[in-house]
Enzyme design. Structure first.
Site, mmCIF file in Angstrom:
data_model
loop_
_atom_site.group_PDB
_atom_site.id
_atom_site.type_symbol
_atom_site.label_atom_id
_atom_site.label_comp_id
_atom_site.label_asym_id
_atom_site.label_seq_id
_atom_site.Cartn_x
_atom_site.Cartn_y
_atom_site.Cartn_z
ATOM 1 C CB SER A 87 -13.604 29.756 -71.657
ATOM 2 O OG SER A 87 -14.983 29.490 -71.570
ATOM 3 C CE1 TYR A 119 -13.649 29.197 -66.062
ATOM 4 C CE2 TYR A 119 -15.044 30.041 -67.820
ATOM 5 C CZ TYR A 119 -14.160 29.095 -67.344
ATOM 6 O OH TYR A 119 -13.784 28.044 -68.155
HETATM 7 P P1 NAD Z 1 -10.729 20.260 -64.232
HETATM 8 O O1 NAD Z 1 -11.309 20.740 -62.950
HETATM 9 O O2 NAD Z 1 -11.019 18.896 -64.726
HETATM 10 O O3 NAD Z 1 -9.160 20.440 -64.238
HETATM 11 C C1 NAD Z 1 -8.563 21.594 -63.744
HETATM 12 C C2 NAD Z 1 -7.109 21.297 -63.480
HETATM 13 O O4 NAD Z 1 -6.524 22.462 -62.870
HETATM 14 C C3 NAD Z 1 -6.902 20.162 -62.487
HETATM 15 O O5 NAD Z 1 -5.732 19.432 -62.835
HETATM 16 C C4 NAD Z 1 -6.705 20.877 -61.169
HETATM 17 O O6 NAD Z 1 -5.970 20.146 -60.213
HETATM 18 C C5 NAD Z 1 -5.923 22.084 -61.653
HETATM 19 N N1 NAD Z 1 -5.935 23.191 -60.720
HETATM 20 C C6 NAD Z 1 -6.988 23.811 -60.145
HETATM 21 N N2 NAD Z 1 -6.566 24.765 -59.310
HETATM 22 C C7 NAD Z 1 -5.212 24.742 -59.349
HETATM 23 C C8 NAD Z 1 -4.202 25.478 -58.708
HETATM 24 N N3 NAD Z 1 -4.465 26.450 -57.804
HETATM 25 N N4 NAD Z 1 -2.911 25.175 -58.983
HETATM 26 C C9 NAD Z 1 -2.598 24.185 -59.858
HETATM 27 N N5 NAD Z 1 -3.526 23.455 -60.494
HETATM 28 C C10 NAD Z 1 -4.813 23.740 -60.246
HETATM 29 O O7 NAD Z 1 -11.187 21.365 -65.304
HETATM 30 P P2 NAD Z 1 -11.205 21.369 -66.901
HETATM 31 O O8 NAD Z 1 -12.618 21.423 -67.315
HETATM 32 O O9 NAD Z 1 -10.299 20.334 -67.468
HETATM 33 O O10 NAD Z 1 -10.618 22.822 -67.152
HETATM 34 C C11 NAD Z 1 -9.322 23.053 -67.656
HETATM 35 C C12 NAD Z 1 -9.289 24.441 -68.271
HETATM 36 O O11 NAD Z 1 -10.199 24.504 -69.365
HETATM 37 C C13 NAD Z 1 -9.715 25.556 -67.299
HETATM 38 O O12 NAD Z 1 -8.901 26.693 -67.495
HETATM 39 C C14 NAD Z 1 -11.143 25.840 -67.717
HETATM 40 O O13 NAD Z 1 -11.515 27.155 -67.410
HETATM 41 C C15 NAD Z 1 -11.047 25.611 -69.213
HETATM 42 N N6 NAD Z 1 -12.338 25.351 -69.853
HETATM 43 C C16 NAD Z 1 -13.084 24.266 -69.513
HETATM 44 C C17 NAD Z 1 -14.293 24.036 -70.166
HETATM 45 C C18 NAD Z 1 -15.153 22.865 -69.869
HETATM 46 O O14 NAD Z 1 -16.269 22.797 -70.403
HETATM 47 N N7 NAD Z 1 -14.713 21.901 -69.086
HETATM 48 C C19 NAD Z 1 -14.738 24.931 -71.134
HETATM 49 C C20 NAD Z 1 -13.957 26.039 -71.456
HETATM 50 C C21 NAD Z 1 -12.755 26.226 -70.803
#
Ligand code: NAD
Length: 256
Positions: free
Chosen positions: A138, A151
């Site tokens: 991130s 985080y």
């Molecule tokens: P999201 O909530 O849409 O998806 C998260 C996924 O992780 C889902 O499939 C969920 O079921 C799964 N998950 C959560 N806890 C879990 C567990 N204990 N075991 C197995 N699966 C689990 O989130 P996202 O925004 O798509 O985030 C995905 C990644 O990208 C994360 O690591 C997040 O930190 C990172 N990220 C997101 C953003 C953003 O702006 N959305 C920015 C930077 C980084």
């Protein structure tokens, strides 16, 4: 480009993980899917691209379940060639108020799970002398924001793990890199938009503008598919010497 390869994407039932899984599948990779919630539609969308899938519901906070998932992937496809450590959660609170249980959960899911999947995937990758490990960190792997201690600590840790894994595999056909997104409009971020809209009694559109305005100079969200295209590049032979980078896709967030 990725025909005959297998990609395991943690947390691929929604958001960024699903976008990455789709773009890798478009290149011909079979996909091991993981994550909570409804997954049938996501699995069907990926299979409609002409590849095979396996869904495993391992809880990424539990090392024994991660081991079972890696074993299931090897049993079905032989080995994991591409590992995308994407599953992640967020919790927002000041350090002195941060619930200990939430700290432990963020660390386990956002950081330790990548150690476990990597240590379990590496032996077969080393044997084949080919592999790609992509850690979804991130902008918070590079800079901090108030109220996101767990985080930010986990994502900085993930960037560190990326560098060490890249160094240990530097003379092999395995690469390890991190992708550092800024705001991507997924369910994880929509929750933060909803919280802001409720707190300030403003509309969804106003809350989004406020969120972007605080951090992301482009004032635009990145899409999961765009991150998927970067993952495809990192899997290509052209990227064989891209090692240990933390690649921002953040609309200028960390350039400030
Ligand atoms: P999201 O909530 O849409 O998806 C998260 C996924 O992780 C889902 O499939 C969920 O079921 C799964 N998950 C959560 N806890 C879990 C567990 N204990 N075991 C197995 N699966 C689990 O989130 P996202 O925004 O798509 O985030 C995905 C990644 O990208 C994360 O690591 C997040 O930190 C990172 N990220 C997101 C953003 C953003 O702006 N959305 C920015 C930077 C980084």
């Amino acid at each position: 480009m990725l025909h005959g390869k297998t990609a395991l994407v943690t947390g691929s039932t929604s958001g960024i993980g699903l976008g990455i899984a789709q773009q890798l599948a478009r290149q011909g990779a079979h996909i091991v899917m993981n994550g909570f919630g409804e997954y049938a539609a996501a699995q069907q969308a990926i299979e409609s691209l002409g590849v095979q899938t396996l869904y495993h519901g391992a809880d990424m906070s539990k090392p024994a379940e991660i081991e079972a998932m890696m074993q299931a992937a090897a049993a079905r496809f032989g080995k994991v060639d591409i590992l995308v450590n994407n599953a992640g959660i967020q919790h927002v609170a000041a350090v002195q108020d941060f619930p200990v249980e939430r700290w432990d959960a963020v660390m386990a899911i956002n950081l330790s799970s990548a150690f476990h999947t990597s240590r379990l995937a590496l032996p077969a990758m080393l044997q084949a002398n080919w592999g790609r490990i992509i850690n979804i960190a991130s902008a918070h792997g590079l800079v901090g924001s108030a109220h996101k201690s767990a985080y930010v600590a986990a994502k900085h840790g993930l960037v560190g793990l990326t560098k060490v894994t890249a160094l240990e595999t530097a003379t092999t056909g395995i690469t390890c890199n991190a992708i550092c997104p800024g705001w991507v409009l997924t369910p994880l971020v929509q929750k933060q938009v909803d919280a802001k809209a409720a707190e300030l009694k403003i509309s969804d559109a106003e809350a989004k503008k406020l969120l972007l305005g605080e951090k992301q100079p482009s004032m635009q969200f990145t899409s999961p598919e765009e991150l998927g295209d970067l993952a495809v590049y990192l899997c290509s032979e052209s990227a064989r010497n891209v090692r240990g980078v933390a690649w921002q896709v953040d609309g200028g967030w960390t350039a400030q």
